[in-house]
Design an enzyme around this catalytic site. Structure first.
Site, PDB file in Angstrom:
ATOM      1  N   HIS A 130     -89.616  11.365  32.871  1.00 18.52           N
ATOM      2  CA  HIS A 130     -90.119  10.110  32.308  1.00 18.52           C
ATOM      3  C   HIS A 130     -91.413  10.350  31.520  1.00 18.52           C
ATOM      4  O   HIS A 130     -91.555   9.896  30.386  1.00 18.52           O
ATOM      5  CB  HIS A 130     -90.366   9.080  33.407  1.00 18.52           C
ATOM      6  N   HIS A 135     -93.062   9.693  27.363  1.00 16.83           N
ATOM      7  CA  HIS A 135     -94.391   9.309  26.860  1.00 16.83           C
ATOM      8  C   HIS A 135     -95.017  10.288  25.879  1.00 16.83           C
ATOM      9  O   HIS A 135     -95.666   9.874  24.917  1.00 16.83           O
ATOM     10  CB  HIS A 135     -95.375   9.163  28.032  1.00 16.83           C
ATOM     11  N   GLU A 176     -94.282   1.020  27.806  1.00 19.05           N
ATOM     12  CA  GLU A 176     -93.124   1.322  28.656  1.00 19.05           C
ATOM     13  C   GLU A 176     -91.803   0.779  28.100  1.00 19.05           C
ATOM     14  O   GLU A 176     -90.788   1.456  28.155  1.00 19.05           O
ATOM     15  CB  GLU A 176     -93.333   0.770  30.078  1.00 19.05           C
ATOM     16  N   SER A 195     -86.537   7.187  28.422  1.00 18.95           N
ATOM     17  CA  SER A 195     -86.222   8.154  29.482  1.00 18.95           C
ATOM     18  C   SER A 195     -85.098   7.643  30.384  1.00 18.95           C
ATOM     19  O   SER A 195     -84.809   8.251  31.401  1.00 18.95           O
ATOM     20  CB  SER A 195     -87.475   8.456  30.315  1.00 18.95           C
TER      21      SER A 195
END
Ligand code: HBI
Ligand code: FE
Length: 275
Positions: A130, A135, A176, A195
């Site tokens: 993730h 990110h 997010e 993700s």
């Protein structure tokens, strides 16, 4: 990816003050490298025509591939030279103040561990897939890089004002789970989506969720769920909308928000612009 941490399980070593740990790259097993490769390849296929250009550019410029779990020292050479960011390893979720202190100093805390095979489709704690796949590529984009750093500084202030929920919602619905328009097409930039194999298609193509034009105060009012795909996404018309975040005076916005009740994810207001 949300929630506090309460104490330590028995026998665990006490964390350092900033919660960082060594990545200990040599300790990843062959099975973990193979699972990384599987997650990577599956996601590369899923994001085609769905991820925003900034994400694709960032991913391409970084030493992230299918063959092995990325090494933070290698990522950091490219990241530091491009936007001044670096990745540091942490055991998982860290307390809010620790998280913000890192971001404010352009250190992105990444989970050191990789999810277990049975969690390949979903887990709540941020793992290395993730954090690094989702990110880190966006940290190569100068606007997003500055926005996340300013979010860290704003988070430290919001903590002291007791208004963290508002700011946390902004992070949730942008960094997010954000969508962005690019040349007339809706694209994904949120790491929680990029993700997630299932949510990558769902976020853009499912008829179930609402998709609403981004408005900062509106987003800060909106509750979110952490246990399933999102019920609402907010769509930026461009990343320029995230510019100048550090110059905004949040005090009047927080004051106004205190007079309004939060909105449930599926609740709408007359001003909403559906996309
Ligand atoms: N810790 N490692 C990690 N990653 C996060 O995304 C994170 C965190 N601690 C707190 C937190 N996020 C959020 O609750 C804040 O953004 C509000
Ligand atoms: Fe995240």
């Amino acid at each position: 990816m949300k929630g506090g941490l309460h104490g330590l399980a028995g026998g665990e070593a006490a964390p350092s003050a900033d919660w960082t740990i060594p990545q200990d790259w040599d300790r990843y097993t062959n099975a973990e490298h193979a699972l990384w490769g599987e997650l990577y390849s599956r996601q590369i296929a899923a994001i085609e025509g769905r991820a925003c250009q900034a994400f694709l550019d960032g991913l391409k410029a970084l030493p992230i591939g299918p063959h092995e779990i990325p090494r933070f020292d290698e990522l950091n050479q490219t990241l530091k030279a491009t936007t001044g960011w670096e990745v540091v390893a942490v055991p998982g979720l860290v307390p809010d103040d620790v998280f913000f202190e890192h971001l404010a100093n352009r250190r992105f805390p990444s989970g050191q561990f990789l999810r277990k095979p049975h969690e390949r489709d979903y887990l709540q704690e941020p793992d290395i897939f993730h954090d690094v796949f989702g990110h880190v590529p966006m940290l190569m984009n100068p606007i997003v890089a500055d926005f996340i750093c300013d979010y860290g500084k704003g988070g430290l202030r919001a903590l002291s004002l007791g208004v963290l929920d508002n700011l946390a919602r902004l992070y949730w619905y942008t960094i997010e789970f954000g969508l962005v328009m690019e040349a007339g097409q809706m694209r994904i930039f949120g790491a929680g989506i990029l993700s997630s194999f299932g949510e990558t298609k769902y976020a853009l193509e499912s008829q179930k969720p609402l998709r609403i034009g981004f408005d900062m105060a509106r987003v800060m009012r909106t509750l979110y769920r952490i246990d399933d795909f999102q019920e609402v996404y907010f769509v930026l018309d461009s990343f320029e909308r995230l510019l100048g975040f550090s110059k905004i005076d949040f005090a009047p916005i927080y004051e106004a928000l205190k007079q309004q009740s939060p909105l449930k994810p599926r609740e709408t207001v007359p001003e909403d612009r559906f996309i």
